[in-house]
Design a protein around this motif. Structure first.
Motif, PDB file in Angstrom:
ATOM      1  N   ARG A 158       6.036  44.591   6.127  1.00  0.00           N
ATOM      2  CA  ARG A 158       4.764  45.121   6.568  1.00  0.00           C
ATOM      3  C   ARG A 158       5.280  44.666   7.600  1.00  0.00           C
ATOM      4  N   ILE A 159       6.014  43.831   7.928  1.00  0.00           N
ATOM      5  CA  ILE A 159       6.312  43.529   9.469  1.00  0.00           C
ATOM      6  C   ILE A 159       7.155  43.207  10.205  1.00  0.00           C
ATOM      7  N   THR A 160       7.946  43.403   9.243  1.00  0.00           N
ATOM      8  CA  THR A 160       9.570  42.390   9.567  1.00  0.00           C
ATOM      9  C   THR A 160      10.328  43.231   8.858  1.00  0.00           C
ATOM     10  N   TYR A 161      11.628  43.424   9.337  1.00  0.00           N
ATOM     11  CA  TYR A 161      12.772  43.706   8.565  1.00  0.00           C
ATOM     12  C   TYR A 161      13.744  42.126   7.986  1.00  0.00           C
ATOM     13  N   TRP A 162      13.024  41.394   8.401  1.00  0.00           N
ATOM     14  CA  TRP A 162      13.359  39.745   7.371  1.00  0.00           C
ATOM     15  C   TRP A 162      12.269  39.123   6.371  1.00  0.00           C
ATOM     16  N   PRO A 163      11.755  40.359   5.541  1.00  0.00           N
ATOM     17  CA  PRO A 163      11.191  39.268   4.402  1.00  0.00           C
ATOM     18  C   PRO A 163      12.103  38.743   3.602  1.00  0.00           C
ATOM     19  N   GLN A 164      13.258  38.335   3.267  1.00  0.00           N
ATOM     20  CA  GLN A 164      13.920  38.843   2.611  1.00  0.00           C
ATOM     21  C   GLN A 164      15.019  37.014   2.951  1.00  0.00           C
TER      22      GLN A 164
ATOM     23  N   THR B  46      19.166  40.629  -0.595  1.00  0.00           N
ATOM     24  CA  THR B  46      20.196  41.799   0.402  1.00  0.00           C
ATOM     25  C   THR B  46      20.195  42.603  -0.579  1.00  0.00           C
ATOM     26  N   ILE B  47      21.394  42.248  -1.286  1.00  0.00           N
ATOM     27  CA  ILE B  47      21.653  43.321  -2.273  1.00  0.00           C
ATOM     28  C   ILE B  47      20.958  44.002  -3.477  1.00  0.00           C
ATOM     29  N   TYR B  48      20.056  43.269  -3.272  1.00  0.00           N
ATOM     30  CA  TYR B  48      18.742  43.672  -4.139  1.00  0.00           C
ATOM     31  C   TYR B  48      17.966  44.503  -3.758  1.00  0.00           C
ATOM     32  N   ALA B  49      17.839  44.982  -2.495  1.00  0.00           N
ATOM     33  CA  ALA B  49      16.946  45.687  -1.342  1.00  0.00           C
ATOM     34  C   ALA B  49      17.815  46.839  -2.034  1.00  0.00           C
ATOM     35  N   HIS B  50      18.612  46.920  -2.117  1.00  0.00           N
ATOM     36  CA  HIS B  50      20.007  48.040  -1.750  1.00  0.00           C
ATOM     37  C   HIS B  50      19.653  49.094  -2.622  1.00  0.00           C
ATOM     38  N   GLN B  51      18.838  48.523  -3.920  1.00  0.00           N
ATOM     39  CA  GLN B  51      18.418  49.661  -4.718  1.00  0.00           C
ATOM     40  C   GLN B  51      17.782  50.873  -4.176  1.00  0.00           C
ATOM     41  N   ASP B  52      16.454  49.635  -3.416  1.00  0.00           N
ATOM     42  CA  ASP B  52      15.003  50.343  -2.614  1.00  0.00           C
ATOM     43  C   ASP B  52      15.539  51.201  -1.688  1.00  0.00           C
ATOM     44  N   LYS B  53      16.518  51.224  -0.961  1.00  0.00           N
ATOM     45  CA  LYS B  53      16.149  51.180   0.798  1.00  0.00           C
ATOM     46  C   LYS B  53      15.160  52.864   1.099  1.00  0.00           C
ATOM     47  N   GLU B  54      15.495  54.437  -0.269  1.00  0.00           N
ATOM     48  CA  GLU B  54      15.318  55.230   0.012  1.00  0.00           C
ATOM     49  C   GLU B  54      14.028  54.893  -0.047  1.00  0.00           C
TER      50      GLU B  54
ATOM     51  N   LYS C  11       9.623  47.544   4.746  1.00  0.00           N
ATOM     52  CA  LYS C  11      11.150  46.760   5.628  1.00  0.00           C
ATOM     53  C   LYS C  11      12.080  45.667   4.998  1.00  0.00           C
ATOM     54  N   SER C  12      13.211  46.210   5.108  1.00  0.00           N
ATOM     55  CA  SER C  12      14.272  44.975   4.211  1.00  0.00           C
ATOM     56  C   SER C  12      15.193  44.963   4.911  1.00  0.00           C
ATOM     57  N   THR C  13      16.211  44.055   4.619  1.00  0.00           N
ATOM     58  CA  THR C  13      17.269  44.124   5.557  1.00  0.00           C
ATOM     59  C   THR C  13      18.715  44.805   5.080  1.00  0.00           C
TER      60      THR C  13
ATOM     61  N   PHE D 101      19.982  46.004   8.241  1.00  0.00           N
ATOM     62  CA  PHE D 101      21.588  45.585   7.616  1.00  0.00           C
ATOM     63  C   PHE D 101      22.700  47.527   7.866  1.00  0.00           C
ATOM     64  N   GLN D 102      22.450  47.706   7.118  1.00  0.00           N
ATOM     65  CA  GLN D 102      23.355  49.554   6.608  1.00  0.00           C
ATOM     66  C   GLN D 102      23.882  49.145   6.079  1.00  0.00           C
ATOM     67  N   GLU D 103      25.109  50.452   6.985  1.00  0.00           N
ATOM     68  CA  GLU D 103      26.941  49.807   6.659  1.00  0.00           C
ATOM     69  C   GLU D 103      27.079  49.146   6.574  1.00  0.00           C
ATOM     70  N   GLN D 104      26.877  47.368   7.946  1.00  0.00           N
ATOM     71  CA  GLN D 104      27.175  46.573   7.930  1.00  0.00           C
ATOM     72  C   GLN D 104      26.486  45.347   7.063  1.00  0.00           C
ATOM     73  N   THR D 105      25.765  46.080   5.545  1.00  0.00           N
ATOM     74  CA  THR D 105      26.173  45.019   4.986  1.00  0.00           C
ATOM     75  C   THR D 105      26.858  43.906   4.810  1.00  0.00           C
ATOM     76  N   LYS D 106      27.932  44.415   4.461  1.00  0.00           N
ATOM     77  CA  LYS D 106      28.709  43.119   4.280  1.00  0.00           C
ATOM     78  C   LYS D 106      29.476  42.306   5.086  1.00  0.00           C
ATOM     79  N   ALA D 107      29.365  42.426   6.523  1.00  0.00           N
ATOM     80  CA  ALA D 107      29.822  42.086   7.282  1.00  0.00           C
ATOM     81  C   ALA D 107      28.304  40.736   7.311  1.00  0.00           C
ATOM     82  N   TRP D 108      27.126  41.149   7.381  1.00  0.00           N
ATOM     83  CA  TRP D 108      26.592  40.297   7.355  1.00  0.00           C
ATOM     84  C   TRP D 108      26.234  39.033   6.060  1.00  0.00           C
ATOM     85  N   LEU D 109      26.796  40.194   4.907  1.00  0.00           N
ATOM     86  CA  LEU D 109      25.985  38.900   3.905  1.00  0.00           C
ATOM     87  C   LEU D 109      27.803  37.803   3.935  1.00  0.00           C
ATOM     88  N   SER D 110      29.240  38.401   4.386  1.00  0.00           N
ATOM     89  CA  SER D 110      30.390  37.306   4.460  1.00  0.00           C
ATOM     90  C   SER D 110      30.118  36.176   5.380  1.00  0.00           C
ATOM     91  N   GLY D 111      28.877  36.392   6.760  1.00  0.00           N
ATOM     92  CA  GLY D 111      28.249  35.617   7.388  1.00  0.00           C
ATOM     93  C   GLY D 111      27.327  34.623   6.618  1.00  0.00           C
TER      94      GLY D 111
END
Length: 391
Positions: free
Chosen positions: A221-227, A270-278, A286-288, A292-302
């Motif tokens: 509810r308060i951050t894009y970083w619940p993961q 983060t991969i799991y959260a993409h199921q529910d983004k809509e 909120k979620s990562t 991250f949106q279309e930059q997700t794979k770059a973040w996951l690689s990091g």
């Protein structure tokens, strides 16, 4: 008359060793389901195809699902965690689903960092403490269930608005908030009993994680970083496992191990959260995945690089050997393939890659165990060489 005729034809087909059975809407519900119809995570099951898809995603299926073999027409019975839940008394089933007993992947992901820590804490040449593994397995089952109960109590109104979660027991009204609170008290009491089996240091360390367990569901509810908060919560066992075996934490091992677990959670959740983004956008959480949106794979690689680096540091500090680093290399390759392959815009693909992380965790555990035996063999060989030189 129609049902009788369909039943007769089905029997004849099976007796003749038919290779397939055509799914008719009425036939499928009477033959494959215990009840007339079922809802699984908000989806109405109306065909064999939809049932198969839900089953692959860990959904609820009947306790004994009869299948006709495509080779010889023989019958077989498929049992799963969901099937066990469905075979329980009807009054008990909502509570088992409330603690997600029908979907054990969450319990695995909570338990595996505990196993890494317990295995790393074992003496050279010794297997991990089986009693501790069993104790932490019980604790993981109870605490994951308690966390899910707390989550559903907080999210009752949100869950009603999302198809995948609308059938959860509290959201659907099968379990009231008062009943859930009483059930939560029972789970936490049993978990406390497990915690009290450990040493005093571990009791204090374990109790300190309760604040994270309770507050995590609010973070969306308060951050894009619940993961990230979930990672801090889910990987507490990386600290607790070592202290339960050794009596206190060796921070040179435990901190990088804990850090790696947090990075791992950021990857798979983060991969799991993409199921529910809509749906998350619709209900305002909120979620990562949304950050991250279309930059997700770059973040996951990091996150993958950070995870592997932390595990290397933990291995060096614990004196691990070649099998551990071989398993770590395989785990890194698994993550790289997972990130490359996943289609973040397909829910089924996200789910499949998400659950594959159980195998990654088991691979690392096996690497630690074999590496520990190798460590003893190597040390024995060095001692023998020194003895020969001394002579």
């Amino acid at each position: 008359m129609l049902c009788a005729e369909l039943t007769r034809r089905l029997t004849v087909t099976i007796l003749r060793g038919g290779r397939s059975v055509t799914c008719h809407p009425h036939l499928s519900t009477s033959f494959l389901l215990n009840d007339a119809t079922r809802n699984v995570d908000g989806f109405h099951l109306e065909s064999c195809v939809s049932r198969r898809r839900i089953h692959n995603q860990g959904g609820i299926l009947p306790s004994k699902r009869i299948r006709v073999s495509q080779y010889n027409g023989g019958r077989s019975f498929s049992l799963s965690a969901a099937a066990i839940v469905n075979s329980a008394p009807v009054q008990v089933q909502p509570y088992l689903r409330l603690m997600r007993l029908d979907k054990p992947i969450g319990t695995w992901l909570l338990y595996l960092p505990c196993t890494w820590s317990i295995a790393l804490a074992a003496e050279p040449g010794c297997p991990p403490d089986l009693g501790m593994l069993a104790l932490f397995g019980t604790g993981a089952l109870l605490m994951r269930g308690a966390g899910c109960t707390i989550n559903d109590m907080w999210d009752k109104d949100f869950d009603k608005q999302v198809a995948r979660t609308a059938s959860r027991p509290i959201a659907s009204g099968e379990v009231s908030r008062t009943q859930a609170l009483i059930f939560l008290g029972g789970q936490l009491s049993l978990a406390l009993g497990v915690l009290l089996c450990l040493n005093y240091y571990s009791i204090a360390l374990g109790a300190s994680s309760l604040a994270l367990v309770i507050t995590y569901p609010l973070m969306k509810r308060i951050t894009y970083w619940p993961q990230l908060v979930l990672g801090l919560t889910f990987n507490w066992g990386a600290l607790l496992g070592w202290s339960a075996v050794r009596g206190s934490c060796d921070w040179s091992v435990c901190l990088p191990l804990y850090f790696s677990g947090v990075m791992w959670t950021l990857i798979y959740d983060t991969i799991y959260a993409h199921q529910d983004k809509e749906d998350d956008i619709k209900v305002g959480v909120k979620s990562t995945a949304l950050k991250f949106q279309e930059q997700t794979k770059a973040w996951l690689s990091g996150f993958t690089v950070a995870m592997v680096s932390g595990l290397v540091l933990a291995g060096v500090s614990a004196g691990q050997t070649a099998p551990y680093y071989a398993a770590l290399s395989a785990a890194g390759a698994h993550l790289a393939h997972q990130i490359y392959k996943v289609d973040i815009n397909k829910a089924e693909d996200c789910w499949r890659e998400f659950i594959s992380n159980r195998n990654l965790g088991l691979l690392l555990f096996l690497g630690i165990v074999v590496g520990n035996f190798w460590r003893e063999s190597r040390e024995s060989l060095l001692q023998n060489e020194e003895s020969v030189r001394g002579q």
